[in-house]
Design an enzyme around this catalytic site. Structure first.
Site, PDB file in Angstrom:
ATOM      1  N   GLY A  37      -9.387  -1.453   4.046  1.00  0.00           N
ATOM      2  CA  GLY A  37      -8.995  -2.582   3.206  1.00  0.00           C
ATOM      3  C   GLY A  37      -8.986  -2.263   1.725  1.00  0.00           C
ATOM      4  O   GLY A  37      -8.525  -3.047   0.916  1.00  0.00           O
ATOM      5  N   HIS A  38      -9.499  -1.077   1.347  1.00  0.00           N
ATOM      6  CA  HIS A  38      -9.631  -0.737  -0.084  1.00  0.00           C
ATOM      7  C   HIS A  38      -9.159   0.676  -0.329  1.00  0.00           C
ATOM      8  O   HIS A  38      -9.975   1.586  -0.500  1.00  0.00           O
ATOM      9  CB  HIS A  38     -11.087  -0.879  -0.514  1.00  0.00           C
ATOM     10  N   PHE A  39      -7.985   0.969  -0.370  1.00  0.00           N
ATOM     11  CA  PHE A  39      -6.787   0.163  -0.167  1.00  0.00           C
ATOM     12  C   PHE A  39      -5.974   0.829   0.917  1.00  0.00           C
ATOM     13  O   PHE A  39      -5.940   2.055   0.961  1.00  0.00           O
ATOM     14  CB  PHE A  39      -5.972   0.078  -1.460  1.00  0.00           C
ATOM     15  N   LEU A  44      -9.862   4.228  -1.879  1.00  0.00           N
ATOM     16  CA  LEU A  44     -10.701   4.378  -3.066  1.00  0.00           C
ATOM     17  C   LEU A  44     -12.068   3.761  -2.782  1.00  0.00           C
ATOM     18  O   LEU A  44     -12.159   2.722  -2.122  1.00  0.00           O
ATOM     19  CB  LEU A  44     -10.086   3.664  -4.265  1.00  0.00           C
TER      20      LEU A  44
END
Length: 153
Positions: A37-39, A44
């Site tokens: 989810g990041h990203f 990251l």
């Protein structure tokens, strides 16, 4: 480093009780559910997890200095600065130094670098509480796993 378990410190490189300083190392995993989810497509490490990494290095410093007699709980993050992004496989050098201790509180300055390049830093404050008896074995095991030898009072 296991991001999803908040297990941020891999090993202690140096611990200097006389200087009240610790240097730890961590390798960001190549894959983690955090990166989904990041990203998506551009993984990251979230800034909050970099902050947690600095807090854990500081916490281990405080635990080692007080011989596991007081448990540090993060209370404040001040002057946090993030200079660049951290990607998978990065090897982090995380350092922390005690700048003040008294009245049940401690303050540290912590920083993260990659290959000598500054990534982030912050001033952190902790509340020092009596060590929870049910956490002692867990913390002793974790401290041994990362190679930290507490000061024996």
């Amino acid at each position: 480093m296991r991001l999803e378990y908040f297990d941020m410190i891999d090993t202690v490189a140096t611990f200097d009780p006389s200087e009240k300083r610790i240097v730890t190392r961590s390798t960001v995993p190549n894959a983690s559910p955090v990166f989904e989810g990041h990203f998506p497509g551009h993984p990251l490490v979230p800034g909050v997890l970099l902050t947690e990494t600095m807090a854990q290095a500081s916490g281990y410093l405080l635990l080692a200095l007080n011989g596991l007699t007081q448990m540090p709980f993060l209370m404040m993050v001040d002057k946090a600065r993030f200079r660049t992004f951290v990607e998978p496989d990065a090897v982090l050098e995380v350092s922390a130094e005690l700048v003040h201790e008294g009245s049940g509180y401690a303050a540290t300055k912590a920083r993260i670098a990659i290959a000598g390049k500054p990534i982030c830093d912050a001033e952190l404050r902790f509340r020092l509480m009596p060590f929870p008896a049910d956490m002692r074995q867990l913390m002793e095991t974790r401290i041994a796993a990362i190679g930290l030898e507490p000061v024996r009072n």
